[in-house]
Motif scaffolding. Structure first.
Motif, PDB file in Angstrom:
ATOM      1  N   LYS A  79       0.860  -1.152  -0.097  1.00  0.00           N
ATOM      2  CA  LYS A  79       0.266   0.182  -0.214  1.00  0.00           C
ATOM      3  C   LYS A  79       1.246   0.939   0.089  1.00  0.00           C
ATOM      4  O   LYS A  79       2.124   1.377   0.151  1.00  0.00           O
ATOM      5  N   LEU A  80       0.116   2.334  -0.850  1.00  0.00           N
ATOM      6  CA  LEU A  80       0.757   3.353  -0.409  1.00  0.00           C
ATOM      7  C   LEU A  80      -0.292   4.835   0.573  1.00  0.00           C
ATOM      8  O   LEU A  80      -1.378   5.097  -0.111  1.00  0.00           O
ATOM      9  N   TYR A  81       0.097   5.288   1.259  1.00  0.00           N
ATOM     10  CA  TYR A  81      -0.731   5.866   2.451  1.00  0.00           C
ATOM     11  C   TYR A  81       0.178   7.733   2.753  1.00  0.00           C
ATOM     12  O   TYR A  81       1.830   7.260   2.359  1.00  0.00           O
ATOM     13  N   GLU A 120      -4.876   7.019  -0.544  1.00  0.00           N
ATOM     14  CA  GLU A 120      -4.415   5.558   0.104  1.00  0.00           C
ATOM     15  C   GLU A 120      -4.575   4.790  -1.100  1.00  0.00           C
ATOM     16  O   GLU A 120      -5.813   4.775  -1.747  1.00  0.00           O
ATOM     17  N   THR A 121      -3.568   3.882  -1.619  1.00  0.00           N
ATOM     18  CA  THR A 121      -3.716   3.554  -2.812  1.00  0.00           C
ATOM     19  C   THR A 121      -2.986   1.923  -2.455  1.00  0.00           C
ATOM     20  O   THR A 121      -2.467   1.552  -1.633  1.00  0.00           O
ATOM     21  N   LYS A 122      -3.795   1.012  -2.352  1.00  0.00           N
ATOM     22  CA  LYS A 122      -3.574  -0.322  -1.949  1.00  0.00           C
ATOM     23  C   LYS A 122      -3.079  -1.561  -3.300  1.00  0.00           C
ATOM     24  O   LYS A 122      -3.799  -0.964  -4.824  1.00  0.00           O
ATOM     25  N   PHE A 123      -2.479  -2.559  -3.301  1.00  0.00           N
ATOM     26  CA  PHE A 123      -2.178  -3.882  -4.395  1.00  0.00           C
ATOM     27  C   PHE A 123      -2.424  -5.151  -4.350  1.00  0.00           C
ATOM     28  O   PHE A 123      -2.547  -4.986  -2.772  1.00  0.00           O
ATOM     29  N   GLU A 124      -2.976  -4.950  -5.203  1.00  0.00           N
ATOM     30  CA  GLU A 124      -4.107  -6.789  -5.231  1.00  0.00           C
ATOM     31  C   GLU A 124      -2.687  -7.484  -5.904  1.00  0.00           C
ATOM     32  O   GLU A 124      -3.269  -7.120  -7.626  1.00  0.00           O
ATOM     33  N   CYS A 160      -7.434   3.182  -5.559  1.00  0.00           N
ATOM     34  CA  CYS A 160      -7.299   4.610  -4.452  1.00  0.00           C
ATOM     35  C   CYS A 160      -8.748   4.916  -3.944  1.00  0.00           C
ATOM     36  O   CYS A 160      -9.613   5.062  -5.334  1.00  0.00           O
ATOM     37  N   ASN A 161      -8.260   5.287  -2.794  1.00  0.00           N
ATOM     38  CA  ASN A 161      -9.958   5.473  -2.577  1.00  0.00           C
ATOM     39  C   ASN A 161     -10.192   7.258  -2.511  1.00  0.00           C
ATOM     40  O   ASN A 161     -11.289   7.819  -2.773  1.00  0.00           O
ATOM     41  N   TYR A 162      -9.547   7.782  -4.536  1.00  0.00           N
ATOM     42  CA  TYR A 162      -9.994   8.652  -4.430  1.00  0.00           C
ATOM     43  C   TYR A 162     -10.544   9.282  -5.328  1.00  0.00           C
ATOM     44  O   TYR A 162     -10.023   7.940  -6.913  1.00  0.00           O
ATOM     45  N   LYS A 163     -11.768   8.727  -5.632  1.00  0.00           N
ATOM     46  CA  LYS A 163     -13.208   8.388  -7.122  1.00  0.00           C
ATOM     47  C   LYS A 163     -13.384   7.377  -7.134  1.00  0.00           C
ATOM     48  O   LYS A 163     -13.004   6.968  -8.013  1.00  0.00           O
ATOM     49  N   ASN A 164     -12.596   6.028  -6.163  1.00  0.00           N
ATOM     50  CA  ASN A 164     -12.767   4.783  -6.582  1.00  0.00           C
ATOM     51  C   ASN A 164     -11.813   4.691  -8.077  1.00  0.00           C
ATOM     52  O   ASN A 164     -11.877   3.978  -9.019  1.00  0.00           O
ATOM     53  N   ILE A 165     -10.289   5.526  -7.965  1.00  0.00           N
ATOM     54  CA  ILE A 165      -9.808   4.848  -9.506  1.00  0.00           C
ATOM     55  C   ILE A 165      -8.830   4.042  -9.517  1.00  0.00           C
ATOM     56  O   ILE A 165      -8.015   3.632  -8.504  1.00  0.00           O
ATOM     57  N   THR A 177       2.016 -14.581 -23.356  1.00  0.00           N
ATOM     58  CA  THR A 177       1.633 -14.143 -25.171  1.00  0.00           C
ATOM     59  C   THR A 177       1.108 -12.818 -25.152  1.00  0.00           C
ATOM     60  O   THR A 177       0.494 -12.623 -25.795  1.00  0.00           O
ATOM     61  N   MET A 178       0.446 -12.035 -23.517  1.00  0.00           N
ATOM     62  CA  MET A 178       0.151 -10.775 -23.595  1.00  0.00           C
ATOM     63  C   MET A 178      -0.103  -9.958 -22.202  1.00  0.00           C
ATOM     64  O   MET A 178       0.420 -11.195 -21.658  1.00  0.00           O
ATOM     65  N   ILE A 179      -0.104  -9.015 -23.114  1.00  0.00           N
ATOM     66  CA  ILE A 179      -0.111  -7.357 -21.608  1.00  0.00           C
ATOM     67  C   ILE A 179      -0.840  -6.707 -21.905  1.00  0.00           C
ATOM     68  O   ILE A 179      -1.211  -6.417 -23.228  1.00  0.00           O
ATOM     69  N   ALA A 180      -2.459  -6.704 -20.678  1.00  0.00           N
ATOM     70  CA  ALA A 180      -3.467  -5.243 -20.842  1.00  0.00           C
ATOM     71  C   ALA A 180      -3.196  -4.661 -19.987  1.00  0.00           C
ATOM     72  O   ALA A 180      -3.055  -5.563 -18.557  1.00  0.00           O
ATOM     73  N   TYR A 181      -3.470  -3.524 -20.522  1.00  0.00           N
ATOM     74  CA  TYR A 181      -4.285  -2.543 -18.777  1.00  0.00           C
ATOM     75  C   TYR A 181      -4.593  -2.204 -19.336  1.00  0.00           C
ATOM     76  O   TYR A 181      -5.210  -1.213 -20.552  1.00  0.00           O
ATOM     77  N   GLU A 182      -5.974  -1.731 -18.233  1.00  0.00           N
ATOM     78  CA  GLU A 182      -6.971  -0.551 -18.140  1.00  0.00           C
ATOM     79  C   GLU A 182      -6.999   0.187 -17.207  1.00  0.00           C
ATOM     80  O   GLU A 182      -7.108  -0.206 -16.094  1.00  0.00           O
ATOM     81  N   HIS A 183      -7.227   1.803 -17.254  1.00  0.00           N
ATOM     82  CA  HIS A 183      -7.843   2.518 -16.625  1.00  0.00           C
ATOM     83  C   HIS A 183      -9.148   2.846 -16.309  1.00  0.00           C
ATOM     84  O   HIS A 183      -9.585   3.283 -17.594  1.00  0.00           O
ATOM     85  N   LEU A 184      -8.892   2.765 -14.803  1.00  0.00           N
ATOM     86  CA  LEU A 184     -10.871   2.847 -14.456  1.00  0.00           C
ATOM     87  C   LEU A 184     -11.223   3.967 -13.848  1.00  0.00           C
ATOM     88  O   LEU A 184     -10.456   4.036 -12.825  1.00  0.00           O
ATOM     89  N   VAL A 185     -12.744   4.338 -13.381  1.00  0.00           N
ATOM     90  CA  VAL A 185     -12.938   5.406 -12.496  1.00  0.00           C
ATOM     91  C   VAL A 185     -14.210   4.815 -12.359  1.00  0.00           C
ATOM     92  O   VAL A 185     -15.001   4.824 -13.275  1.00  0.00           O
ATOM     93  N   GLY A 186     -14.686   4.383 -10.857  1.00  0.00           N
ATOM     94  CA  GLY A 186     -15.458   3.612 -10.477  1.00  0.00           C
ATOM     95  C   GLY A 186     -15.573   1.831 -11.371  1.00  0.00           C
ATOM     96  O   GLY A 186     -13.931   1.317 -11.423  1.00  0.00           O
ATOM     97  N   GLN A 187     -16.305   1.832 -11.885  1.00  0.00           N
ATOM     98  CA  GLN A 187     -16.860   1.129 -13.311  1.00  0.00           C
ATOM     99  C   GLN A 187     -16.570   0.993 -14.660  1.00  0.00           C
ATOM    100  O   GLN A 187     -16.871   0.349 -15.281  1.00  0.00           O
ATOM    101  N   VAL A 188     -16.496   2.503 -15.052  1.00  0.00           N
ATOM    102  CA  VAL A 188     -16.408   2.863 -16.114  1.00  0.00           C
ATOM    103  C   VAL A 188     -14.804   3.543 -17.149  1.00  0.00           C
ATOM    104  O   VAL A 188     -13.771   3.686 -16.050  1.00  0.00           O
ATOM    105  N   SER A 189     -14.498   2.593 -17.521  1.00  0.00           N
ATOM    106  CA  SER A 189     -13.062   2.800 -18.387  1.00  0.00           C
ATOM    107  C   SER A 189     -12.978   4.091 -19.270  1.00  0.00           C
ATOM    108  O   SER A 189     -13.512   4.462 -19.916  1.00  0.00           O
ATOM    109  N   HIS A 190     -11.818   4.189 -18.934  1.00  0.00           N
ATOM    110  CA  HIS A 190     -11.152   5.105 -19.648  1.00  0.00           C
ATOM    111  C   HIS A 190     -10.254   5.025 -20.905  1.00  0.00           C
ATOM    112  O   HIS A 190     -10.044   5.800 -21.555  1.00  0.00           O
TER     113      HIS A 190
END
Length: 670
Positions: free
Chosen positions: A299-301, A321-325, A339-344, A353-366
Motif C-alpha cells: 500500500k501507499l498512504y 491511500e493506494t492498495k496493490f493486489e 485508490c480511495n480518491y474517486k475509486n480510481i 503471450t499478452m500484456i493488457a492494462y486498463e484505467h477505470l474510474v469506478g466501473q467506467v473504463s477510460h
C-alpha cells in the motif's frame, strides 16, 4: 539564390514585407551568417561568426541609427589552465545603463577558481574560491561595497562554517558560525550511524539547533536507513541580521523516517521494501507517508493536508491511500492498483503471450491497451510478432484534451499497430517483414518485404508517400505530397552501375554502386563537393561490417560498425570513428567494443572496452582507455570499470551482495 563559391551562399528575398538578404559562408576554420532586413528604407543588421581556429563566437545586431550590439565568447589556455572570456554591449533599459561588459571565468590552479564581472570598466562582481585538504574559502565582492567571506573548516567529525565579522552588511558587528558535529556509534565504521548535531550561532546567541540519529545497516539480510528523533529548535523567533530580518512561528519540529530493503524476501521479482516518513510542527502532524511491499497487500498512504488541498485541489478526503493486489491463476497474473480518491483503478493482466492494462474510474473504463506477442527461435527459423490495440474512450480527460487540440488529426478512439518479423531459413536468409499502423480505420503506414518467393516484394504505403520502381528503366521514383508542394525524388541510371539522384528534375548527386561499396558525390552548386563512401561485408543483418567515409578537401572522417548476432544471446558489437584535418579536434579516434552473454532474464554479462584520443584537445591528446564488466546474476549486480589516462588509473566498483562501493584510489565502503 546566387552562389559565388562552393562555401559561400547569398540569398535575397523581396516581398511586401520589404527586402531580406542572407549571406552564409563557411570553410574549415570559420562559419559565418549575416542577415540584413530592409523595411521602409531602414536596415536591420544581424550576424553570427564561429571561429574554430581562434576559438571564439561573436553575435552582433544593429538597428537603424544605433551602435552595434555585440556578444563575444572566447576560450583561452593560460598557464596550462582554461579561461573563458565573455564580452558584449548592453543597450539602455529600465534596469541597466548603456555600456560594455566583460565576464571572465578563470582557473588559476587545480583547486583555485575566480569569476570577474566588469561594466564600463568598473568591477561589479568578483568571486574567488580556494580549496585545500582541510579548508574551503570563498570571497564574494559586489561593487567593492558589499564583501562576503565564508570559511569552511572540516575534519573527520566536525564541519565549521564561519562568516567572519568582516561581513558587516549581513552579520552586524558579530560573526555567524555554524557547527556540524557527527558522533558515530561505531568508530571503526563511522558510516554505520551516529548522532548528528548542528548549531548556528550569532556571536554567543544561538539562532537554531538541528540534530538527531542517523543509522545505516547493511548486511546479507537487509539494507536499512534510519532518521530517528530529528529535531529543529528556534532559540529566537525574530533575529535581526543587519538589516535583514527573519521571522518564523516554528518553535519545535520533529522528523522520523526509515527506508528498509529486504534482501531475502521478494515481492514478485523485486525485493520487498518499506519507506516511512513523518514530520510534526509544534505537536501537529504536517505529513505522514508510508509505502510498503512487506505486508501481504502492499500500500501507499499519504497524509499531507497542504499538498492535497493547495497543490492537488482535493478537499473531500483527508488522505490518499493506494492498495496493490496481485492474483496468480496458472500462467495469468492480475495486478490491481486501487485508490480511495474517486475509486480510481488501474488493472494489469499478464500472460506468456499478452500484456493488457486498463484505467477505470469506478466501473467506467477510460482507456485500455492490449499487446499480444509471439516469439520463436530455432536453429532454422526466427519469428517476432507483436499486435497492439489502444482504445481511448470519449469520457477520458486525455480524449477531451486531444479533441481540443485537433478533432481530426490528434484525437483517436483506437490505434492499432502490427509488427511481423519472420526468417523462415536463416541460412538462405528468406524473410518476411510486415509493419502497419491504423488510426481508427485510416491507414497511417504499411511496409512489407518478402523474399521467400520470386519475384521479391517491397511495398511501402502512407498517405503522403508513394514509392514506385520501373523495371524497364531501373528507375526509382518517390512522390512526397506535402500540404503546399509535391516533391519527386528520382534515381536515374546514367551508366554501368552509375545513377543520378535528383529532386524535381534538378541533379543533386551521382551514385556509383560497386562490389560491396556505394560512392556518393555531390553535384549541386549550392552544396560543397563532398564524397561519401559506404562499404559493407555482406547483406546479412546478423553479421556484418559497415563503413562510412566522408571526404571534403583535406578533411576526412571515417565511421566503422561491426557486429555478430548469429546467436542473439551471445554476441558483440563494435564501433570506431576516426578523422583528420579539422582544426578543433585535430586527428581523433573513438573506439568502443561490447560483448554480451544472456543466459536468462536473471543472468546477464556485459564486457566492454574503449579508447578516446583527439590531438586538438589538451585533456585528450593522450589516449583515454576504458575497460568494464557488468554482471547480473540472480538479481545480484557486480560492476567494475577501469579508466586509464596518462599514468593514472581509476577504478569504480559497485557490488550489491555483499554490498560494496568504491572509487579507487579515493574511497571504499565498507
Amino acid at each position: 539564390m546566387i552562389c559565388n563559391l562552393p562555401y559561400t551562399h547569398d540569398i535575397t528575398v523581396t516581398g511586401s514585407f520589404g527586402k531580406l538578404f542572407i549571406n552564409i559562408a563557411n570553410d574549415a576554420n570559420e562559419l559565418s551568417v549575416r542577415v540584413v532586413t530592409e523595411y521602409l528604407g531602414h536596415q536591420y543588421k544581424y550576424s553570427a561568426v564561429l571561429s574554430l581556429a581562434k576559438k571564439f563566437l561573436t553575435l552582433t545586431c544593429q538597428e537603424p541609427g544605433e551602435q552595434p550590439k555585440t556578444f563575444v565568447v572566447k576560450h583561452k589556455i593560460v598557464n596550462s589552465y582554461p579561461r573563458i572570456e565573455i564580452t558584449g554591449y548592453v543597450p539602455a533599459t529600465s534596469y541597466y545603463k548603456v555600456g560594455e561588459f566583460k565576464t571572465e571565468l578563470i582557473q588559476n590552479k587545480l583547486y583555485d577558481y575566480e569569476v570577474k564581472h566588469t561594466f564600463n570598466g568598473f568591477e561589479i562582481l568578483k568571486l574567488k574560491i580556494g580549496l585545500t585538504k582541510t579548508n574551503l574559502e570563498m570571497t564574494l565582492a559586489y561593487r567593492n561595497i558589499l564583501k562576503t567571506r565564508m570559511v569552511v573548516d572540516y575534519t573527520k567529525k566536525m564541519v565549521t562554517v564561519l562568516f567572519p565579522k568582516t561581513n558587516t552588511w549581513i552579520t552586524g558587528n558579530t560573526s555567524i558560525e555554524v557547527n556540524i558535529e557527527y558522533q558515530p556509534t561505531n568508530k571503526a565504521n563511522p558510516l554505520e550511524g551516529g548522532n548528528i548535531k548542528m548549531v548556528a550561532m550569532k556571536g554567543s546567541v544561538p539562532l537554531f539547533k538541528v540534530g538527531g540519529y542517523f543509522g545505516l545497516i547493511i548486511n546479507a539480510a537487509k539494507y536499512e536507513i534510519l532518521f530517528k528523533n530529528f529535531y529543529l529548535e528556534n532559540a529566537l523567533l525574530i533575529n535581526e541580521l543587519g538589516h535583514l530580518e527573519i521571522s518564523t512561528d516554528i518553535i519545535e519540529a520533529k522528523f522520523n523516517a526509515k527506508i528498509f530493503i529486504d534482501l531475502i524476501n521478494k515481492y514478485g521479482i523485486l525485493n520487498k521494501i518499506a519507506v516511512e516518513a513523518k514530520a510534526e510542527k509544534n505537536t501537529e502532524v504536517l505529513f505522514n507517508i508510508i509505502f510498503t511491499t512487506v505486508e501481504t497487500s502492499p500500500k501507499l498512504y499519504i497524509y499531507f493536508p497542504y499538498f492535497l488541498k493547495k497543490v492537488l485541489n482535493i478537499h473531500d478526503i483527508k488522505y490518499l491511500e493506494t492498495k496493490f493486489e496481485h492474483v496468480v491463476s496458472g500462467y495469468e497474473h492480475t495486478i490491481t492498483i486501487g485508490c480511495n480518491y474517486k475509486n480510481i483503478k488501474f488493472v494489469v493482466k499478464i500472460t506468456p503471450t499478452m500484456i493488457a492494462y486498463e484505467h477505470l474510474v469506478g466501473q467506467v473504463s477510460h482507456f485500455k491497451h492490449v499487446v499480444e506477442f509471439k516469439f520463436e527461435n530455432t536453429a532454422k527459423s526466427f519469428l517476432v510478432a507483436v499486435k497492439s490495440k489502444f482504445h481511448l474512450y470519449e469520457i477520458s480527460p486525455l480524449y477531451k484534451m486531444l479533441y481540443h487540440l485537433s478533432p481530426n488529426y490528434a484525437c483517436i478512439k483506437e490505434m492499432t499497430t502490427n509488427y511481423h518479423f519472420e526468417i523462415l531459413d536463416k541460412t538462405a536468409m528468406k524473410a518476411y517483414i510486415s509493419v502497419y499502423v491504423l488510426k481508427d480505420t485510416d491507414l497511417i503506414f504499411h511496409f512489407e518485404f518478402n523474399n521467400m518467393q520470386f519475384p521479391y516484394k517491397i511495398m511501402l504505403k502512407a498517405p503522403y508517400l508513394i514509392v514506385e520502381y520501373k523495371p524497364s528503366t531501373k528507375e526509382v521514383q518517390i512522390v512526397i505530397n506535402s500540404v503546399t508542394k509535391t516533391y519527386y525524388p528520382t534515381m536515374t541510371p546514367i551508366g554501368e552501375n552509375k545513377f543520378e539522384f535528383g529532386i524535381n528534375g534538378e541533379a543533386l548527386a551521382h551514385v556509383v554502386i560497386g562490389i560491396k561499396n556505394i560512392e556518393i558525390i555531390t553535384l549541386h552548386k549550392a552544396l560543397p563537393t563532398i564524397t561519401a563512401i559506404f562499404t559493407y561485408k555482406t547483406f546479412s543483418i546478423f553479421e556484418n561490417n559497415i563503413g562510412i567515409q566522408i571526404l571534403y578537401k583535406q578533411i576526412a572522417h571515417k565511421f566503422l560498425v561491426g557486429w555478430n548476432m548469429n546467436n542473439l544471446a551471445k554476441a558483440f558489437m563494435e564501433v570506431k570513428m576516426t578523422g583528420s584535418g579539422t582544426n578543433l579536434l585535430g586527428d581523433y579516434e573513438l573506439f568502443h567494443h561490447l560483448n554480451w552473454n544472456i543466459v536468462d532474464i536473471k543472468n546477464v554479462d556485459l564486457i566492454w572496452n574503449g579508447k578516446a584520443l583527439t590531438t586538438g584537445l589538451p585533456y585528450l591528446n593522450t589516449p583515454l582507455m576504458t575497460n568494464g564488466q557488468l554482471a547480473f546474476n540472480d538479481f545480484v549486480v557486480n560492476l567494475k570499470m577501469i579508466l586509464e589516462h596518462k599514468t593514472e588509473t581509476y577504478t569504480l566498483i559497485f557490488l550489491t551482495k555483499p554490498f560494496k562501493i568504491a572509487f579507487l584510489p579515493f574511497f571504499t565502503f565498507p
